[in-house]
Design an enzyme around this catalytic site. Structure first.
Site, mmCIF file in Angstrom:
data_model
loop_
_atom_site.group_PDB
_atom_site.id
_atom_site.type_symbol
_atom_site.label_atom_id
_atom_site.label_comp_id
_atom_site.label_asym_id
_atom_site.label_seq_id
_atom_site.Cartn_x
_atom_site.Cartn_y
_atom_site.Cartn_z
ATOM 1 N N GLY A 20 -9.351 16.696 3.445
ATOM 2 C CA GLY A 20 -9.536 17.891 2.262
ATOM 3 C C GLY A 20 -8.275 18.720 2.071
ATOM 4 O O GLY A 20 -8.564 19.802 1.573
ATOM 5 N N ASN A 33 -14.035 28.535 1.071
ATOM 6 C CA ASN A 33 -13.018 28.628 2.409
ATOM 7 C C ASN A 33 -12.078 29.940 1.835
ATOM 8 O O ASN A 33 -11.253 30.336 2.734
ATOM 9 C CB ASN A 33 -12.213 27.268 2.344
ATOM 10 C CG ASN A 33 -13.091 26.109 2.874
ATOM 11 O OD1 ASN A 33 -14.079 26.443 3.760
ATOM 12 N ND2 ASN A 33 -12.569 25.051 2.863
ATOM 13 N N ASN A 35 -8.237 19.182 -1.580
ATOM 14 C CA ASN A 35 -8.958 20.019 -2.031
ATOM 15 C C ASN A 35 -8.828 21.460 -1.855
ATOM 16 O O ASN A 35 -8.610 22.395 -2.633
ATOM 17 C CB ASN A 35 -10.456 19.758 -1.150
ATOM 18 C CG ASN A 35 -11.068 18.433 -1.897
ATOM 19 O OD1 ASN A 35 -10.597 17.772 -2.617
ATOM 20 N ND2 ASN A 35 -12.070 17.841 -1.245
ATOM 21 N N ALA A 66 -7.107 12.998 5.164
ATOM 22 C CA ALA A 66 -8.523 12.995 4.673
ATOM 23 C C ALA A 66 -9.392 14.073 5.159
ATOM 24 O O ALA A 66 -10.485 13.518 5.449
ATOM 25 C CB ALA A 66 -9.003 11.446 4.714
ATOM 26 N N LYS A 97 5.770 9.510 3.230
ATOM 27 C CA LYS A 97 5.398 9.584 4.604
ATOM 28 C C LYS A 97 6.847 9.038 5.405
ATOM 29 O O LYS A 97 7.296 9.818 6.518
ATOM 30 C CB LYS A 97 4.300 8.704 5.366
ATOM 31 C CG LYS A 97 3.149 9.175 4.768
ATOM 32 C CD LYS A 97 2.422 10.374 4.718
ATOM 33 C CE LYS A 97 1.092 10.810 4.231
ATOM 34 N NZ LYS A 97 0.879 12.045 4.395
ATOM 35 N N TYR A 151 0.933 -1.366 0.063
ATOM 36 C CA TYR A 151 -0.001 -0.028 0.058
ATOM 37 C C TYR A 151 0.769 1.219 0.109
ATOM 38 O O TYR A 151 1.878 1.341 0.934
ATOM 39 C CB TYR A 151 -1.145 -0.071 1.120
ATOM 40 C CG TYR A 151 -1.602 1.453 1.401
ATOM 41 C CD1 TYR A 151 -2.629 1.849 0.426
ATOM 42 C CD2 TYR A 151 -1.010 2.285 2.442
ATOM 43 C CE1 TYR A 151 -3.211 3.117 0.566
ATOM 44 C CE2 TYR A 151 -1.642 3.607 2.425
ATOM 45 C CZ TYR A 151 -2.509 4.047 1.517
ATOM 46 O OH TYR A 151 -3.009 5.325 1.659
ATOM 47 N N GLY A 181 1.207 4.391 1.212
ATOM 48 C CA GLY A 181 1.754 5.005 2.349
ATOM 49 C C GLY A 181 2.951 4.541 3.087
ATOM 50 O O GLY A 181 3.795 4.794 3.776
ATOM 51 N N GLY A 201 -15.061 25.712 -2.010
ATOM 52 C CA GLY A 201 -14.432 26.898 -2.606
ATOM 53 C C GLY A 201 -14.634 28.233 -1.732
ATOM 54 O O GLY A 201 -14.119 29.242 -1.759
ATOM 55 N N ASP A 261 0.556 18.091 0.402
ATOM 56 C CA ASP A 261 0.558 17.280 1.623
ATOM 57 C C ASP A 261 1.758 17.367 2.458
ATOM 58 O O ASP A 261 1.656 17.190 3.741
ATOM 59 C CB ASP A 261 0.704 15.451 1.007
ATOM 60 C CG ASP A 261 0.580 14.684 2.231
ATOM 61 O OD1 ASP A 261 -0.292 14.820 3.057
ATOM 62 O OD2 ASP A 261 1.260 13.487 2.142
ATOM 63 N N ASN A 293 -10.270 4.277 1.128
ATOM 64 C CA ASN A 293 -9.148 5.060 1.001
ATOM 65 C C ASN A 293 -8.432 4.647 -0.223
ATOM 66 O O ASN A 293 -7.406 4.603 -0.461
ATOM 67 C CB ASN A 293 -8.228 4.266 2.045
ATOM 68 C CG ASN A 293 -6.771 5.164 2.363
ATOM 69 O OD1 ASN A 293 -6.767 6.384 2.065
ATOM 70 N ND2 ASN A 293 -5.656 4.402 2.723
ATOM 71 N N SER A 294 -9.273 4.470 -1.255
ATOM 72 C CA SER A 294 -8.846 4.291 -2.760
ATOM 73 C C SER A 294 -8.055 5.648 -3.039
ATOM 74 O O SER A 294 -8.380 6.631 -2.726
ATOM 75 C CB SER A 294 -9.950 3.951 -3.385
ATOM 76 O OG SER A 294 -10.912 4.803 -3.667
ATOM 77 N N ARG A 295 -7.099 5.380 -4.142
ATOM 78 C CA ARG A 295 -6.156 6.511 -4.268
ATOM 79 C C ARG A 295 -6.105 6.676 -5.730
ATOM 80 O O ARG A 295 -6.266 5.912 -6.583
ATOM 81 C CB ARG A 295 -4.845 6.194 -3.755
ATOM 82 C CG ARG A 295 -4.955 6.058 -2.021
ATOM 83 C CD ARG A 295 -4.785 7.301 -1.445
ATOM 84 N NE ARG A 295 -4.894 7.325 0.257
ATOM 85 C CZ ARG A 295 -4.311 8.227 0.724
ATOM 86 N NH1 ARG A 295 -3.835 9.303 0.299
ATOM 87 N NH2 ARG A 295 -4.815 8.061 2.148
HETATM 88 C C1 OXD Z 1 -2.058 10.487 4.710
HETATM 89 C C2 OXD Z 1 -1.897 10.568 3.153
HETATM 90 O O1 OXD Z 1 -2.555 9.656 5.041
HETATM 91 O O2 OXD Z 1 -1.451 11.719 2.683
HETATM 92 O O3 OXD Z 1 -1.935 11.498 5.430
HETATM 93 O O4 OXD Z 1 -2.090 9.697 2.480
HETATM 94 MN MN MN Z 2 -1.088 13.199 4.204
#
Ligand code: OXD
Ligand code: MN
Length: 598
Positions: free
Chosen positions: A267, A510, A270, A265, A222, A213, A215, A508, A291, A381-383
């Site tokens: 946002g 925000n 976003n 997760a 990470k 996976y 991460g 938006g 991130d 948690n699909s990416r």
């Molecule tokens: C997290 C990621 O889990 O960015 O923080 O994938």
């Molecule tokens: Mn992250």
């Protein structure tokens, strides 16, 4: 046409690279222990990408998506037992347990090296060992670091190629130096009983086994950029943070750079790609990173930040044209999708997609799915793994080796109660306290209980590579190196009324919060002092064009409820008790000041 095979790569692909003796020796030792059938040296070239993609397709690791609708896009499924980061199997193996601190798993380094050595013995028999040289950060930046990941997963190679600056530049930057991150990854048999993500910060070394996976295995992200990075940052006088970086450009063309930490997760992607609402048509938001930020004081006394990554490893569910049109454009081509649902026309779908649920598709496990199915079609948690170059609002500064000067740092979390939409810290120490006491309701990015509030200081709880109390000290001490420090803010887009409705529209909108923040940084906005920090009054806050949101709603979303705050303080204490031994006194003083103000 012959089936592409790693045993017969065309031309020079996969052959020896200008790696130094030091690297070759380490690679040879690792190979002698893990016994791969062959060693493949990655160079990051386009020819290599094409070849490895063909191999991955032939091996069933990747499935090509509809190339007319989604050019260059592929799809992958992970083992259903391996869909998220595994904090319970993540270790920080510093020389002493105290160095790792009470919020990390620790084991004595020698013991852990021995155990992993056992697991890795012969682990790559019958497999190819890939050597992946990469840079975290723009080429030529003083903040950029070299990593080399040894992996037996072609999926890792193709994802690392998107997420980092992978290839020959890394050898060029490294030269004969020994100063690089050694990452070793083997999927083994993908058994949760043999899954360990282990960091040896003092050796700049990572060993990850038993997972495929992202991460856990894209070691630049990470593992290096946050866990090892935070440790190096403390010893070298810089900061590795779980923060997005964005640029706000005002109608006058003034650029203000903002860093923001949110737990997984919430946002972040976003927010980093925010599209301002109609009332802000002359404002522009561009993305430096979504991130991770590496930050260092510059000669002018400001804090400069780079995004060490080159791509986005974003959560797919909930991503759509409304929540994040720029992400939708970013993932329209050259993207790898993992654990989403697969439609019969070779395109992908997830919960919260713009398209309605397909009448029939394959779910993330590969089983037939219809809208009547009880399970979700895509894993929560699909990416997507997408190159940042695809982002239509990518800031050109994302490739600037000098980084960007940060004017504001925002801490945020997902909180249904207590935390107001926005508040500004009184000063740096108070800001560190706001970050240190952050909490958020848990989501699916890490295995755990969804919905519970957990304390997540600076959104770094799962990512701090040493003792969290010393990390707070590092934050406090950085103030001395930064003559003009960024202002610090706390935000919460997720506050709800007593019927469970969100009090703030988010997305938006925000931008309105950002405008106030940016104006505060530039001395153009007023605020009043409250018990918890500086807050905007309704008249300081732009609600032009925001339907159904007036002074009453504003007061509600900014409300300080004393009962809720007393409960909050008790919850915060749980973390402080855990960290008490080395907790900086400033944190206790800040707590006492808050109590007296309340
Ligand atoms: C997290 C990621 O889990 O960015 O923080 O994938
Ligand atoms: Mn992250």
């Amino acid at each position: 046409m012959n089936t592409p095979s790693l045993s017969q790569p065309p031309n020079e692909i996969g052959s020896h690279q200008p790696a130094s003796e030091i690297v070759r020796k380490w690679v040879a030792e690792t190979a002698a222990h893990t016994l791969p059938d062959r060693i493949f040296w990655c160079d990051g070239s386009e020819a290599e990408r094409k070849f490895l993609t063909e191999v991955a397709v032939a091996d069933g690791v990747l499935t090509p998506l509809n190339q007319e609708k989604m050019p260059g896009c592929y799809f992958a499924r992970s083992n259903p037992n391996d869909v998220a980061r595994v904090e319970q199997f993540t270790f920080i193996c510093t020389p002493t347990e105290e160095d790792a601190g009470p919020t990390n798993n620790w084991a004595p380094p020698a013991e852990m090296y021995e155990k992993l050595r056992g697991l890795l013995a012969g682990a790559m028999k019958g497999r190819t060992m890939f050597v992946v040289p990469y840079l975290m950060g723009p080429k030529g930046s003083p903040l950029t670091k070299v990593g080399v990941e040894i992996t037996d997963s072609i999926y890792v190679v193709l994802n690392m190629r998107i997420m980092s600056r992978m290839g020959l530049d890394a050898w060029a930057q490294l030269g004969e130096s020994d100063d690089f991150n050694r990452g070793t990854h083997s999927t083994l048999d993908c058994n949760p009983d043999r899954r360990f993500i282990v960091h040896f910060p003092q050796d700049n070394t990572i060993i990850s086994v038993g997972s495929g996976y992202g991460g856990n295995v894209l070691l630049g992200k990470k593992c290096l950029a946050l866990r090892i990075g935070s440790y190096l940052g403390r010893t070298q006088g810089w900061m590795a943070e779980h923060m997005l970086l964005l640029c706000v450009e005002s109608p006058q063309g003034e650029k203000t750079y903002v860093a923001a930490a949110f737990p997984s997760a919430c946002g972040k992607t976003n927010f980093a790609m925010l599209v301002p609402p109609a009332a802000y048509q002359d404002w522009k938001i561009t993305t430096v990173g979504d991130d991770i930020a590496w930050m260092k004081p510059g000669a002018d006394g400001r804090l400069y930040a780079i995004n060490p990554e080159a791509g986005y490893f974003g959560v797919a569910p909930g991503t759509n044209r409304k929540s994040n049109p720029n992400a939708m454009t970013s993932i329209a081509r050259d993207t790898i999708f993992t654990n989403v649902a697969l439609k019969p026309d070779g395109t992908v779908w997830w919960e919260g997609h713009d398209d309605p649920p397909p009448p029939e598709c394959l779910d993330w496990r590969g089983q037939k799915w219809t809208p009547d199915s009880k399970e979700k079609a895509a894993h929560p948690n699909s990416r997507f793994t997408a190159p940042m170059a695809n982002n239509p609002v990518l800031a050109p500064e994302a490739n600037d080796p000098n980084g960007v000067p940060v004017s504001a740092i925002i801490f945020g979390g997902r909180r249904a109660t207590t935390m107001p939409l926005v508040v500004q810290a009184f000063n740096w120490s108070h800001g560190v306290y706001l970050g240190a006491t952050m909490g958020s309701e848990m989501t699916a990015a890490a295995a755990g209980t969804v919905g519970q509030v957990r304390r997540d200081p600076m959104a770094m709880l799962p990512f701090c590579g040493y003792n969290m109390s010393l990390y707070f000290r590092h934050w406090l001490s950085m103030r001395k190196q930064i003559k003009n420090p960024p202002l610090i803010f706390s935000v919460n887009w997720f506050r709800k009324d007593k019927d469970g409705n969100f009090l703030w529209p988010g997305f938006g909108e925000n931008m309105r919060v950002l405008e106030w923040i940016v104006n505060r940084c530039n001395g153009n906005a007023r605020a009043h002092e409250s018990a918890i920090g500086w807050m905007p009054s309704f008249k300081d806050f732009n609600v032009e064009g925001l339907k159904g949101f007036g002074e009453k709603e504003f007061d509600e979303v900014e409300k300080i409820d004393r009962e809720e705050w007393y409960r909050e303080l008790l919850q915060q204490d749980e973390l402080f008790f855990k960290l008490y031994e080395r907790l900086p006194k400033e944190m206790v003083f800040q707590r006492e000041l808050l109590v007296s103000r309340l």
